[in-house]
Design an enzyme around this catalytic site. Structure first.
Site, PDB file in Angstrom:
ATOM      1  N   SER A 142     -13.101   1.726  -6.613  1.00 56.08           N
ATOM      2  CA  SER A 142     -12.035   2.559  -6.679  1.00 56.08           C
ATOM      3  C   SER A 142     -11.757   3.429  -8.236  1.00 56.08           C
ATOM      4  CB  SER A 142     -10.730   1.737  -6.521  1.00 56.08           C
ATOM      5  OG  SER A 142      -9.559   2.678  -6.976  1.00 56.08           O
ATOM      6  N   TYR A 158      -4.865  -5.259  -8.652  1.00 51.92           N
ATOM      7  CA  TYR A 158      -5.979  -4.380  -7.920  1.00 51.92           C
ATOM      8  C   TYR A 158      -7.203  -3.827  -8.681  1.00 51.92           C
ATOM      9  CZ  TYR A 158      -8.031  -0.825  -4.426  1.00 51.92           C
ATOM     10  OH  TYR A 158      -8.697  -0.237  -3.908  1.00 51.92           O
TER      11      TYR A 158
END
Length: 257
Positions: A142, A158
């Site tokens: 990400s 995350y």
């Protein structure tokens, strides 16, 4: 025929990668967890491209399932492709969501850890003996975990797992280089996938007001689509990227520039 294992191939980026690999002539083994209908859609899409695919259920957050999955891979390689090994591995299973630091529970932290870092780590360890020498791995990370990425609130857990994935991928590239296996990472920016919502709602479709905001923060002026990332994954796996390893490629359309 080359064969790819796409973990998390029932929707979004994994599905797009599976279909793009089929377009390039590869057979595909896809996994799904809670979306069997999506896995069927992936297999059908691959077959429309003239390719061959099978789907198996696998919960990446449950390492005890990995040995049985390995045996499924061994069996289907022999039966469908007359192979003992496969060529490409894509680790794209995951889930998104945000929680402010003070609201992150151990349960949520551990879920992120199991699915986003521990799962890919030990699943790859389980499967890499079946990966052919000279093969390739792409892990989906990400842009939130990039040093140059946007430090948005609510992503401490995350992004920490995705950052761990990035470091592991680089170290793994060094270890597997002796077998000629390349390991790279792609870091998507905001992309129209199911991962945009941790509760399983179909992503940004549930929050249309967010789309123009994100598009305005993206140099190329739109939200990313799964196919934008899928084609990058397929390219990194392919022979045209034979001299690329240990790299993290941001695939975000210039998000945050």
């Amino acid at each position: 025929m080359r064969v790819a294992v796409v973990v998390g191939g029932s929707s979004g980026i994994g599905q797009a990668a599976a279909v793009e690999l089929a377009r390039r002539g590869a057979g595909v083994i896809v996994t799904y967890s809670g979306n069997p209908a999506g896995a069927k859609d992936t297999v059908a899409a691959v077959e429309r491209e003239g390719g061959t695919a099978v789907a198996f259920r696998l919960d990446v957050g449950r390492t005890e399932e990995f040995p049985a999955f390995r045996e499924q891979v061994v069996s289907v390689l022999r039966e469908k492709w007359q192979r003992e090994t496969f060529d490409y591995l894509v680790n794209s299973a995951g889930f998104g969501g945000m929680a402010m630091f003070e609201d992150v529970t151990e349960e949520l932290f551990d879920r992120f850890l199991r699915v986003l870092l521990k799962g890919p780590y030990f699943l790859t360890q389980t499967l890499v003996p079946l990966l052919t020498d000279g093969g390739a791995i792409v892990n989906v990370s990400s842009s939130s975990a990039l040093p140059t990425g946007s430090a948005d609130v609510g992503y401490t857990a995350y992004a920490a797992m995705k950052g761990g994935l990035n470091v592991w991928s680089r170290m793994l590239a060094k270890e597997l280089a002796v077998r000629g296996i390349r390991v790279n990472t792609v870091s998507p920016g905001p992309t129209r996938t199911r991962l945009a919502d941790a509760d399983g709602v179909v992503g940004f479709d549930a929050y249309p007001e967010v789309i123009p905001i994100l598009a305005g923060q993206t140099a190329l002026g739109r939200l990313g689509e799964p196919g934008d990332v899928g084609v990058a994954i397929a390219a990194l796996l392919g022979d045209e990227s034979r001299w690329i390893t240990a790299q993290n490629v941001e695939v975000s359309g210039g998000f945050g520039l």
